[in-house]
Design a protein around this motif. Sequence first.
Motif, PDB file in Angstrom:
ATOM      1  N   HIS A  22      -3.982 -31.756   3.883  1.00 50.91           N
ATOM      2  CA  HIS A  22      -3.777 -32.477   2.626  1.00 50.91           C
ATOM      3  C   HIS A  22      -5.013 -32.345   1.747  1.00 50.91           C
ATOM      4  CE1 HIS A  22      -0.936 -34.509   5.309  1.00 50.91           C
ATOM      5  NE2 HIS A  22      -0.302 -34.963   4.229  1.00 50.91           N
ATOM      6  N   PHE A  23      -4.806 -32.329   0.468  1.00 50.47           N
ATOM      7  CA  PHE A  23      -5.874 -32.631  -0.496  1.00 50.47           C
ATOM      8  C   PHE A  23      -5.500 -33.985  -1.079  1.00 50.47           C
ATOM      9  CE2 PHE A  23      -6.462 -27.884  -0.963  1.00 50.47           C
ATOM     10  CZ  PHE A  23      -7.774 -27.849  -0.520  1.00 50.47           C
ATOM     11  N   GLY A  24      -6.109 -35.039  -0.593  1.00 47.35           N
ATOM     12  CA  GLY A  24      -5.702 -36.374  -1.040  1.00 47.35           C
ATOM     13  C   GLY A  24      -4.247 -36.598  -0.682  1.00 47.35           C
ATOM     14  N   HIS A  27       0.211 -32.646   0.038  1.00 48.34           N
ATOM     15  CA  HIS A  27       0.404 -31.995   1.339  1.00 48.34           C
ATOM     16  C   HIS A  27       0.429 -30.495   1.102  1.00 48.34           C
ATOM     17  CE1 HIS A  27       2.628 -32.429   5.453  1.00 48.34           C
ATOM     18  NE2 HIS A  27       1.542 -31.728   5.522  1.00 48.34           N
ATOM     19  N   VAL A  28      -0.707 -29.844   1.261  1.00 45.40           N
ATOM     20  CA  VAL A  28      -0.849 -28.475   0.763  1.00 45.40           C
ATOM     21  C   VAL A  28      -0.478 -27.419   1.815  1.00 45.40           C
ATOM     22  CG1 VAL A  28      -3.329 -28.471   1.218  1.00 45.40           C
ATOM     23  CG2 VAL A  28      -2.396 -26.908  -0.455  1.00 45.40           C
ATOM     24  N   LEU A  29      -0.636 -27.750   3.108  1.00 51.31           N
ATOM     25  CA  LEU A  29      -0.130 -26.869   4.170  1.00 51.31           C
ATOM     26  C   LEU A  29       0.722 -27.705   5.110  1.00 51.31           C
ATOM     27  CD1 LEU A  29      -3.316 -24.726   5.072  1.00 51.31           C
ATOM     28  CD2 LEU A  29      -1.418 -24.077   3.565  1.00 51.31           C
ATOM     29  N   SER A  48       2.440 -19.609  -7.572  1.00 51.16           N
ATOM     30  CA  SER A  48       1.125 -20.214  -7.719  1.00 51.16           C
ATOM     31  C   SER A  48       1.162 -21.662  -7.227  1.00 51.16           C
ATOM     32  CB  SER A  48       0.736 -20.153  -9.195  1.00 51.16           C
ATOM     33  OG  SER A  48      -0.474 -20.798  -9.387  1.00 51.16           O
ATOM     34  N   GLY A  49       0.132 -22.047  -6.504  1.00 50.90           N
ATOM     35  CA  GLY A  49       0.056 -23.424  -6.003  1.00 50.90           C
ATOM     36  C   GLY A  49       0.772 -23.655  -4.690  1.00 50.90           C
ATOM     37  N   SER A  50       1.276 -22.573  -4.063  1.00 48.74           N
ATOM     38  CA  SER A  50       2.041 -22.754  -2.831  1.00 48.74           C
ATOM     39  C   SER A  50       1.167 -22.884  -1.589  1.00 48.74           C
ATOM     40  CB  SER A  50       3.067 -21.627  -2.661  1.00 48.74           C
ATOM     41  OG  SER A  50       2.448 -20.377  -2.723  1.00 48.74           O
ATOM     42  N   GLY A  51      -0.142 -22.666  -1.734  1.00 49.02           N
ATOM     43  CA  GLY A  51      -1.043 -22.872  -0.593  1.00 49.02           C
ATOM     44  C   GLY A  51      -1.578 -21.589   0.019  1.00 49.02           C
ATOM     45  N   LYS A  52      -1.360 -20.449  -0.652  1.00 45.68           N
ATOM     46  CA  LYS A  52      -1.788 -19.157  -0.109  1.00 45.68           C
ATOM     47  C   LYS A  52      -3.304 -19.095   0.067  1.00 45.68           C
ATOM     48  CE  LYS A  52       0.020 -16.846  -3.593  1.00 45.68           C
ATOM     49  NZ  LYS A  52       0.422 -18.008  -4.441  1.00 45.68           N
ATOM     50  N   SER A  53      -4.020 -19.460  -0.990  1.00 46.83           N
ATOM     51  CA  SER A  53      -5.490 -19.412  -0.910  1.00 46.83           C
ATOM     52  C   SER A  53      -6.011 -20.403   0.110  1.00 46.83           C
ATOM     53  CB  SER A  53      -6.117 -19.730  -2.277  1.00 46.83           C
ATOM     54  OG  SER A  53      -5.810 -18.710  -3.189  1.00 46.83           O
ATOM     55  N   THR A  54      -5.428 -21.593   0.113  1.00 48.84           N
ATOM     56  CA  THR A  54      -5.879 -22.611   1.064  1.00 48.84           C
ATOM     57  C   THR A  54      -5.680 -22.118   2.487  1.00 48.84           C
ATOM     58  OG1 THR A  54      -5.294 -24.317  -0.531  1.00 48.84           O
ATOM     59  CG2 THR A  54      -5.666 -25.034   1.735  1.00 48.84           C
ATOM     60  N   MET A  55      -4.545 -21.492   2.754  1.00 49.21           N
ATOM     61  CA  MET A  55      -4.311 -20.983   4.101  1.00 49.21           C
ATOM     62  C   MET A  55      -5.381 -19.956   4.479  1.00 49.21           C
ATOM     63  SD  MET A  55      -0.934 -19.394   5.899  1.00 49.21           S
ATOM     64  CE  MET A  55      -1.050 -17.736   5.264  1.00 49.21           C
TER      65      MET A  55
END
Length: 254
Positions: A22-24, A27-29, A48-55
């Motif tokens: 989560h980011f705050g 629920h990003v992943l 965009s914003g689907s969590g690719k970079s975060t993963m």
Amino acid sequence: MLPPLVEDNPKYLVELEHVDKHFGNLHVLKDINLRVKKGEVLVIVGPSGSGKSTMCRTINRLETIDSGVIRIDGQTLPQEGKELAQLRAEVGMVFQSFNLFANKTILDNVTLAPIKVRGMDKTQAEREAMDLLSRVGVASQASKMPSQLSGGQQQRVAIARALAMHPKVMLFDEPTSALDPEMVNEVLDVMVELAREGMTMLCVTHEMGFARKAADRIVFMADGQILEQDTPEGFFEHPKTERAQDFLSKILTH
Ligand SMILES: Nc1ncnc2c1ncn2[C@@H]1O[C@H](COP(=O)(O)OP(=O)(O)O)[C@@H](O)[C@H]1O
Ligand SMILES: [Mg+2]
């Protein structure tokens, strides 16, 4: 539950099991499960914003995870410390922005980490760096500063710099998105070559030509979830979910 791996005989180079973040309140992943075999090339696509970079960032621990497990070559990513630095060094990463050290020459950019982190001696580090710079076609630029190179050349240096650490896996996060169109192919060509040489790669990219040419598997993400995983042909010709059909219709009609 996925079965645990035997530590000294890992079948997969990268594994994510039930990874949540989560980011705050966001629920990003969401329960990400992904396994990447040695030599496999994955292309990760999605809105965009689907969590690719975060993963990608969780895989070399630039981001922490709330729960789940991430393993690199059978070893669970530690929370912090020397072990983490070592495991992180096994994962090379190339970002959209080139991130070269602006006040260092191209050669120094490539030799810095091998000397500092791996303790390689300078002569050997420079010899290897020159080999890598030749491989990505910028050896003649070795003594220049990053600002004297084009974006495409800088991104090829960034790839050489990551390879200088002898990573087991390379992550690419939209490596060509910030480039002028005429420089995109020179970077993709280097990536295709790396894939052919057997490098294990996870690539976030919108370059569908590259995906078709180099990917063993396409991973489609939306809203923090992996919705589909398939061969390039399977994914592009027969996307299963409405989200993927919608995504493809948007990117392929332009
Ligand atoms: N450091 C952060 N703090 C808060 N929210 C973030 C942060 N990084 C990314 N996000 C949010 O997480 C979501 C996923 O972002 P990201 O992983 O960058 O997606 P993608 O790479 O697929 O475009 C987006 O909604 C984004 O705004
Ligand atoms: Mg991104």
